[in-house]
Structures are given as structure tokens and as C-alpha cells.
Design a protein around this motif. Structure first.
Motif, PDB file in Angstrom:
ATOM      1  N   VAL A 177       0.827  -1.206   0.000  1.00 15.76           N
ATOM      2  CA  VAL A 177       0.000   0.000   0.000  1.00 15.76           C
ATOM      3  C   VAL A 177       0.866   1.263   0.000  1.00 15.76           C
ATOM      4  CG1 VAL A 177      -1.692   1.315   1.360  1.00 15.76           C
ATOM      5  CG2 VAL A 177      -1.973  -1.150   1.055  1.00 15.76           C
ATOM      6  N   SER A 178       2.043   1.192   0.607  1.00 15.96           N
ATOM      7  CA  SER A 178       2.900   2.385   0.648  1.00 15.96           C
ATOM      8  C   SER A 178       3.375   2.785  -0.742  1.00 15.96           C
ATOM      9  CB  SER A 178       4.093   2.164   1.576  1.00 15.96           C
ATOM     10  OG  SER A 178       4.981   1.185   1.055  1.00 15.96           O
ATOM     11  N   ALA A 179       3.483   1.826  -1.666  1.00 16.50           N
ATOM     12  CA  ALA A 179       3.890   2.166  -3.037  1.00 16.50           C
ATOM     13  C   ALA A 179       2.825   3.028  -3.700  1.00 16.50           C
ATOM     14  CB  ALA A 179       4.129   0.893  -3.843  1.00 16.50           C
ATOM     15  N   GLY A 180       1.550   2.714  -3.476  1.00 21.05           N
ATOM     16  CA  GLY A 180       0.474   3.554  -4.000  1.00 21.05           C
ATOM     17  C   GLY A 180       0.431   4.903  -3.333  1.00 21.05           C
ATOM     18  N   ASP A 181       0.714   4.944  -2.028  1.00 19.23           N
ATOM     19  CA  ASP A 181       0.735   6.229  -1.323  1.00 19.23           C
ATOM     20  C   ASP A 181       1.863   7.099  -1.853  1.00 19.23           C
ATOM     21  OD1 ASP A 181      -0.610   7.749   0.752  1.00 19.23           O
ATOM     22  OD2 ASP A 181       1.249   7.590   1.906  1.00 19.23           O
ATOM     23  N   ASP A 182       2.978   6.484  -2.193  1.00 22.98           N
ATOM     24  CA  ASP A 182       4.083   7.255  -2.766  1.00 22.98           C
ATOM     25  C   ASP A 182       3.738   7.752  -4.159  1.00 22.98           C
ATOM     26  OD1 ASP A 182       6.838   8.185  -2.236  1.00 22.98           O
ATOM     27  OD2 ASP A 182       7.309   7.026  -4.024  1.00 22.98           O
ATOM     28  N   LEU A 183       2.934   6.987  -4.884  1.00 27.62           N
ATOM     29  CA  LEU A 183       2.459   7.460  -6.184  1.00 27.62           C
ATOM     30  C   LEU A 183       1.596   8.712  -6.013  1.00 27.62           C
ATOM     31  CD1 LEU A 183       2.019   7.183  -9.210  1.00 27.62           C
ATOM     32  CD2 LEU A 183       0.151   5.611  -8.724  1.00 27.62           C
ATOM     33  N   ILE A 184       0.709   8.673  -5.037  1.00 26.63           N
ATOM     34  CA  ILE A 184      -0.102   9.851  -4.723  1.00 26.63           C
ATOM     35  C   ILE A 184       0.795  11.040  -4.426  1.00 26.63           C
ATOM     36  CG2 ILE A 184      -1.671  10.838  -3.014  1.00 26.63           C
ATOM     37  CD1 ILE A 184      -2.912   8.032  -2.736  1.00 26.63           C
ATOM     38  N   ARG A 185       1.830  10.815  -3.614  1.00 26.57           N
ATOM     39  CA  ARG A 185       2.774  11.892  -3.265  1.00 26.57           C
ATOM     40  C   ARG A 185       3.426  12.464  -4.514  1.00 26.57           C
ATOM     41  NH1 ARG A 185       8.130  12.569  -2.944  1.00 26.57           N
ATOM     42  NH2 ARG A 185       8.472  10.436  -3.681  1.00 26.57           N
ATOM     43  N   GLN A 186       3.918  11.610  -5.390  1.00 31.65           N
ATOM     44  CA  GLN A 186       4.621  12.085  -6.567  1.00 31.65           C
ATOM     45  C   GLN A 186       3.702  12.868  -7.506  1.00 31.65           C
ATOM     46  OE1 GLN A 186       7.471   9.439  -8.500  1.00 31.65           O
ATOM     47  NE2 GLN A 186       7.323   8.028  -6.782  1.00 31.65           N
ATOM     48  N   ILE A 187       2.490  12.400  -7.644  1.00 37.55           N
ATOM     49  CA  ILE A 187       1.562  13.108  -8.532  1.00 37.55           C
ATOM     50  C   ILE A 187       1.162  14.455  -7.949  1.00 37.55           C
ATOM     51  CG2 ILE A 187      -0.740  13.034  -9.545  1.00 37.55           C
ATOM     52  CD1 ILE A 187      -0.345  10.037  -9.870  1.00 37.55           C
ATOM     53  N   TYR A 188       0.844  14.453  -6.650  1.00 34.49           N
ATOM     54  CA  TYR A 188       0.503  15.740  -6.029  1.00 34.49           C
ATOM     55  C   TYR A 188       1.658  16.727  -6.179  1.00 34.49           C
ATOM     56  CZ  TYR A 188      -0.200  19.414  -2.645  1.00 34.49           C
ATOM     57  OH  TYR A 188      -0.317  20.666  -2.058  1.00 34.49           O
ATOM     58  N   ASN A 189       2.873  16.287  -5.873  1.00 35.42           N
ATOM     59  CA  ASN A 189       4.028  17.189  -5.956  1.00 35.42           C
ATOM     60  C   ASN A 189       4.205  17.741  -7.365  1.00 35.42           C
ATOM     61  OD1 ASN A 189       4.429  16.562  -3.291  1.00 35.42           O
ATOM     62  ND2 ASN A 189       6.324  15.399  -3.597  1.00 35.42           N
ATOM     63  N   ALA A 190       3.966  16.901  -8.367  1.00 36.20           N
ATOM     64  CA  ALA A 190       4.112  17.349  -9.754  1.00 36.20           C
ATOM     65  C   ALA A 190       3.037  18.366 -10.120  1.00 36.20           C
ATOM     66  CB  ALA A 190       4.060  16.156 -10.698  1.00 36.20           C
ATOM     67  N   VAL A 191       1.828  18.136  -9.675  1.00 29.28           N
ATOM     68  CA  VAL A 191       0.746  19.091  -9.930  1.00 29.28           C
ATOM     69  C   VAL A 191       1.009  20.400  -9.197  1.00 29.28           C
ATOM     70  CG1 VAL A 191      -1.713  19.522  -9.672  1.00 29.28           C
ATOM     71  CG2 VAL A 191      -0.933  17.259 -10.327  1.00 29.28           C
ATOM     72  N   ARG A 192       1.453  20.281  -7.952  1.00 29.42           N
ATOM     73  CA  ARG A 192       1.682  21.480  -7.128  1.00 29.42           C
ATOM     74  C   ARG A 192       2.781  22.361  -7.715  1.00 29.42           C
ATOM     75  NH1 ARG A 192       2.032  25.577  -5.284  1.00 29.42           N
ATOM     76  NH2 ARG A 192       1.834  26.312  -3.114  1.00 29.42           N
ATOM     77  N   SER A 193       3.801  21.761  -8.310  1.00 25.45           N
ATOM     78  CA  SER A 193       4.914  22.545  -8.862  1.00 25.45           C
ATOM     79  C   SER A 193       4.681  22.959 -10.304  1.00 25.45           C
ATOM     80  CB  SER A 193       6.213  21.745  -8.758  1.00 25.45           C
ATOM     81  OG  SER A 193       6.134  20.548  -9.512  1.00 25.45           O
ATOM     82  N   SER A 194       3.599  22.499 -10.907  1.00 26.62           N
ATOM     83  CA  SER A 194       3.310  22.817 -12.297  1.00 26.62           C
ATOM     84  C   SER A 194       2.853  24.261 -12.447  1.00 26.62           C
ATOM     85  CB  SER A 194       2.211  21.886 -12.823  1.00 26.62           C
ATOM     86  OG  SER A 194       1.760  22.291 -14.100  1.00 26.62           O
ATOM     87  N   PRO A 195       3.167  24.910 -13.567  1.00 29.57           N
ATOM     88  CA  PRO A 195       2.635  26.254 -13.822  1.00 29.57           C
ATOM     89  C   PRO A 195       1.111  26.258 -13.947  1.00 29.57           C
ATOM     90  CG  PRO A 195       3.742  25.384 -15.772  1.00 29.57           C
ATOM     91  CD  PRO A 195       4.070  24.465 -14.650  1.00 29.57           C
ATOM     92  N   LEU A 196       0.500  25.066 -14.051  1.00 32.40           N
ATOM     93  CA  LEU A 196      -0.960  24.965 -14.166  1.00 32.40           C
ATOM     94  C   LEU A 196      -1.638  24.729 -12.825  1.00 32.40           C
ATOM     95  CD1 LEU A 196      -1.169  22.654 -17.330  1.00 32.40           C
ATOM     96  CD2 LEU A 196      -1.280  25.160 -17.239  1.00 32.40           C
ATOM     97  N   TRP A 197      -0.891  24.767 -11.728  1.00 29.27           N
ATOM     98  CA  TRP A 197      -1.431  24.425 -10.413  1.00 29.27           C
ATOM     99  C   TRP A 197      -2.723  25.159 -10.083  1.00 29.27           C
ATOM    100  CZ3 TRP A 197      -2.450  21.634  -6.424  1.00 29.27           C
ATOM    101  CH2 TRP A 197      -2.778  22.199  -5.183  1.00 29.27           C
TER     102      TRP A 197
END
Length: 505
Positions: A283-303
Motif C-alpha cells: 500500500v505504501s507504493a500507491g501512497d508514494d504514487l499519490i505523493r509524486q503526482i501531487y508534488n508534480a501538480v503542485r509545482s506545475s505552472p498549471l497548479w
């Protein structure tokens, strides 16, 4: 490898700021990203949150329990715990099993849903009465920190249900098309030949809008026959492209993200870890996926213009204490494989939306009309958040279900984007590191699940329908025993038929 998914939906009173004749979006949200994970109930995954915010309808050991045998009035009770790490055997979550879990082995026609049959259902299907009480284990925030943090920072729905009290592909079909075309059991033959109904992806194209499908290993939306058409195939992309597109600020109106469904080690060097959170995966692998996607969205110029939706397909047989409500049959079709008339929703599942237009700590309760379920994605995106481009016609409802489903555009209630949103989700420590004796080896030797076999059958049909290969692979002919073996074959089909290379040299 970078990982998965983002989901967003948009609307509010801000439509007046846009010129209707040219507007793509009816709110300040212009991009929606949806990540759908696998097989976790609300109380099982996020029920602890009621200790942090009493407005959230969650569970505590003092308030939630199940009898070992609900048919025995003297049966001892097992209380919920916060000890979940890993569930070795995939709990049954067919329509029949879910009915037992929800109604406590009473008749669904005559009894109120008691939510008391989870332990017995698990014991009956696994034959392991000693292990069965572990179905009452839920996750502590320290074990899945990314999803817990994001759920407190933005909006969490505590009344979002699976569309059907049944399995994965049936519910994923509702998320794409507001129906399963009468399929009640994950049916490899129906999925392989392709569900025929129109999808929301086609609706978006009809509106003059665009979408992309990002996946880590295989896109399960290929269970829909319309999603195999030649003009659709260029819209499939490997997951890493999601991160690149976010960084460049080059995203379509709607994006659908799929996690990895297989563990595997290929050529003794390429290690793939499933991120879907489906038992028996980490389950932690999926939670890390959530983390990576959120971080990418948050740092995007489209946030500031993007909504990220994180949800699950269904409860996976895990405990939840809230009774599923009624719902309309979408299209008059009934299931015969596991008889069901599609007039009852499934168990609650976690659903979170991250956007700077959402007030911190928003808890979205049950709506006044309709219900929140996977058809709400279709209804909100197509009919509330976006409007057609000039010269294109607005879409009509696909079924009675998306016409009825509650929409959530009002969650984007702020007139200006928040400036206090976390720059990153918290780090996730692998459960393989924290609990090395609990999880199986990451060697691809675990037996394949029913879901993985269905993906194999869908991929089998790609040979003839998409890449028109001379290879004669018949539906149901390709049977494998281990998920690593299946993964290697799946990646080959993706490369040969979609032209997408997942495996690096």
C-alpha cells in the motif's frame, strides 16, 4: 520511476468571468486529473480522520466492530484497529460477497443493511477463521502519510460510494461511462471483446475538448471497445509523460491516470512495483504514487487551474460502517452472471480533491439529491465544469445514472487561489522497509489475481483489434500463473500494439 495520478473537477460561481461562447471551463479550473486506485474502503483507509476532525464520518475502535458470525446472536465482536499494513489474501468483493458483508447474511430484499458480515465473508471465502478478523484493521496516518495529509489540506468526501457493490472493472466502467452495460462480474469475455457503450472520453471530443490517458503498465480503459479506435490510440501515454506535461504546462482538459497493476522483475534488472494498492500489493507504493503526482501538480505552472481527484474503484471487501444507498438502474440492463439490478450503490470508498480553489479542511457530506459515486465524475466534468467549444454541441447524459449522480462543482468555492497549500506531500517510507517480514518478496512470483487475468484477456484482444498481428492469441487462451511473467507479456503487447515502450534497454 515517477508515478501516478491526478484528478480534478471544476465549477462554481466564477462562470461569469468567462465568455460563454468561447469558454472551455465553467470555473477557474481548466484541467482535471483523476487517479483511481484499487480496493480500499473509506473506514479501512481513512476512518482514523474522525479522531482529527469529528465532522468526518469515520471509525474508532470504540465505535466500530463486527461479529465473527452475524448469524449467531451470541457471537463475540471484533473491534476495528489501526494496525493495517498488509492483507495477504484478497477479500471477496463480488456482488454476492458484498451483499453478505452489507446485510450480515440476511436477505437484501427484507433486511436493513447492518454492515456486519465482513469477517464471516472473509472467513467463508478464505477458509481461514484465524486470519479473518484482520479485515477489521484500518490504516494509521503514519503508514499512509501522503493521502492523509492531502485529505486534510483540501476536500475529502465521506459519502462517496462505489457505483456498484461489486468488483473492479464493473466500477471502472461506471467511472468512464456511467454504466457497465449489464456486467455485474468482471467478465473476461465481455472485457476482452470490449464494452460497447459510449464513454465520457468520446463526449469530451464531441465537445471540442481533449483528454489523455496516462498509465504505468497497462490502461484498463481498453476494456471499452470505443477506446480502441485508431483516433483514440495516440492519446495513451506512459506515466512519465504526465510529469513532463505538468512541468511544461501542457495538459488537456481531462486526464485519466492508471497505476501499475503488477509486481515483477524482468531480465533480472528491471524491477516493477505495483502501485494500485490492490491486495496483496504494498500500500505504501500507491501512497508514494499519490505523493509524486501531487508534488508534480503542485509545482506545475498549471497548479492554480488544476484539480486533482484521488479515488478508488471499490471497497475490495474491507470494512466500512456506512450503509450503501439506493440508486437508479442506468439503462434497464440487469446482471445475470451475479444477479443484480443495479439499484444499490457499493460501499464507501475514499475520494479526495486537491485544488487551491478549495478551502482547507473541507468535508463534503452526502448531497441533498442524488449521491456521490463514480458517475459523478462523468456528470461533473462533462456537464458542470466544462462547456463545449464554439461550433460544438453540448453533450447529453449517457445514462440515467450520470443524470442522477450528484455533482461537486461547488467544492471549488474560493474566488482566489489559496497561497498556503503544501508545496509537497510528506515523504512515504516503504512498508517493505518498515515491515520486512510482513510483505512478500518483490520478485513477481505471487500468483496472478482475477483482476490481472482480466487485464491479460483485454491485452490478448489487442493483437487482432489494434495491431492486427499475425499472432493468433485467442481470448482466454493466454493463462499465466505468476504476475511477473504476466507483466513481461503485457508490456510486450503495449509496445507492439500501442507503440509505447515501457521497458528500458
Amino acid at each position: 520511476m515517477k508515478l501516478l495520478v491526478l484528478a480534478s473537477l471544476l465549477l462554481g460561481n466564477i462562470a461569469l468571468q468567462l465568455q460563454l461562447c468561447n469558454a472551455k471551463a465553467n470555473t477557474q479550473v481548466e484541467h482535471v486529473i483523476v487517479l483511481m486506485l484499487e480496493n480500499r474502503a473509506f473506514d479501512h483507509m481513512l476512518g482514523y480522520l474522525t479522531n482529527i476532525n469529528s465532522d468526518i464520518e469515520g471509525c474508532t475502535p470504540e465505535t466500530c466492530s463486527n461479529p465473527i458470525d452475524p448469524t449467531d446472536p451470541t457471537s463475540p465482536l471484533v473491534n476495528l484497529t489501526y494496525d493495517a499494513v498488509y492483507q495477504q489474501s484478497d477479500p471477496c468483493h463480488s456482488i454476492s460477497c458484498t451483499t453478505e458483508q452489507v446485510f450480515g447474511y440476511s436477505s437484501a430484499d427484507s433486511a436493513q443493511s447492518k454492515m456486519t458480515g465482513f469477517i464471516k465473508s472473509y472467513a467463508d471465502r478464505t477458509g481461514n477463521t484465524t486470519y479473518a478478523p484482520r479485515i477489521m484493521e484500518s490504516f494509521h496516518p503514519s503508514h499512509v502519510p501522503a493521502i492523509y495529509n492531502i485529505s486534510q489540506e483540501f476536500a475529502i468526501f465521506d459519502a462517496w460510494h462505489a457505483s456498484v457493490p461489486g468488483p473492479t472493472m464493473v466500477n471502472r466502467a461506471y467511472a468512464a461511462s456511467a454504466t457497465s452495460n449489464g456486467m455485474g462480474t468482471n467478465n473476461p469475455k465481455m472485457e476482452g471483446f470490449g464494452l460497447p457503450q459510449k464513454t465520457m472520453f468520446e463526449q469530451l471530443l464531441d465537445m471540442g475538448l481533449d483528454f489523455k490517458i496516462y498509465f504505468q503498465q497497462f490502461p484498463s480503459v481498453l476494456q471499452h471497445k470505443p477506446m480502441r479506435k485508431p483516433h483514440i490510440l495516440p492519446k495513451y501515454h506512459i506515466l512519465d509523460k504526465l510529469f513532463m506535461d505538468l512541468e511544461k504546462g501542457d495538459m488537456p482538459e481531462f486526464s485519466w491516470v492508471e497505476p501499475g497493476y503488477f509486481d515483477g522483475v524482468i531480465n533480472n534488472k528491471h524491477v516493477f512495483q505495483a502501485t494500485d494498492q490492490h491486495p496483496d500489493h504494498d500500500v505504501s507504493a500507491g501512497d508514494d504514487l499519490i505523493r509524486q503526482i501531487y508534488n508534480a501538480v503542485r509545482s506545475s505552472p498549471l497548479w492554480e487551474k488544476t484539480a486533482l481527484v484521488i479515488t478508488y474503484d471499490e471497497h475490495g471487501g474491507f470494512f466500512d460502517h456506512v450503509s450503501p444507498p439506493a440508486a437508479p438502474n442506468p439503462d434497464g440492463l440487469n446482471a445475470t452472471d451475479d444477479p443484480f439490478d443495479f439499484t444499490r450503490l457499493g460501499v464507501r470508498i475514499p475520494t479526495i480533491i486537491a485544488s487551491p480553489l478549495i478551502p482547507k479542511g473541507t468535508v463534503v457530506k452526502a448531497p441533498e439529491s442524488g449521491e456521490y459515486e463514480h458517475s459523478s465524475l462523468v456528470s461533473t466534468v462533462v456537464h458542470k465544469l466544462f462547456s463545449a467549444e464554439e461550433g460544438y454541441e453540448e453533450s447529453t447524459y449517457l445514462t440515467k445514472r450520470d443524470e442522477w449522480a450528484a455533482t461537486f462543482e461547488t467544492v471549488f468555492s474560493l474566488s482566489e487561489p489559496r497561497q498556503d497549500c503544501p508545496l509537497e506531500a510528506p515523504a512515504v517510507v516503504s512498508h517493505r522497509v518498515q515491515f520486512p517480514s510482513v510483505l512478500p518478496k518483490l520478485d513477481g512470483k505471487m500468483p496472478i489475481t482475477h483482476l490481472q487475468q482480466e487485464i491479460i484477456d483485454i491485452a490478448s484482444m489487442m493483437e487482432t483489434e489494434i495491431c492486427q498481428s499475425d499472432v493468433d492469441v485467442l481470448l482466454g487462451e493466454k493463462e499465466m500463473k505468476e504476475e511477473g511473467e504476466a507483466l513481461e507479456w503485457i508490456l510486450g503487447r503495449v509496445e507492439d500494439c500501442l507503440g509505447i515502450k515501457v521497458l528500458e534497454e
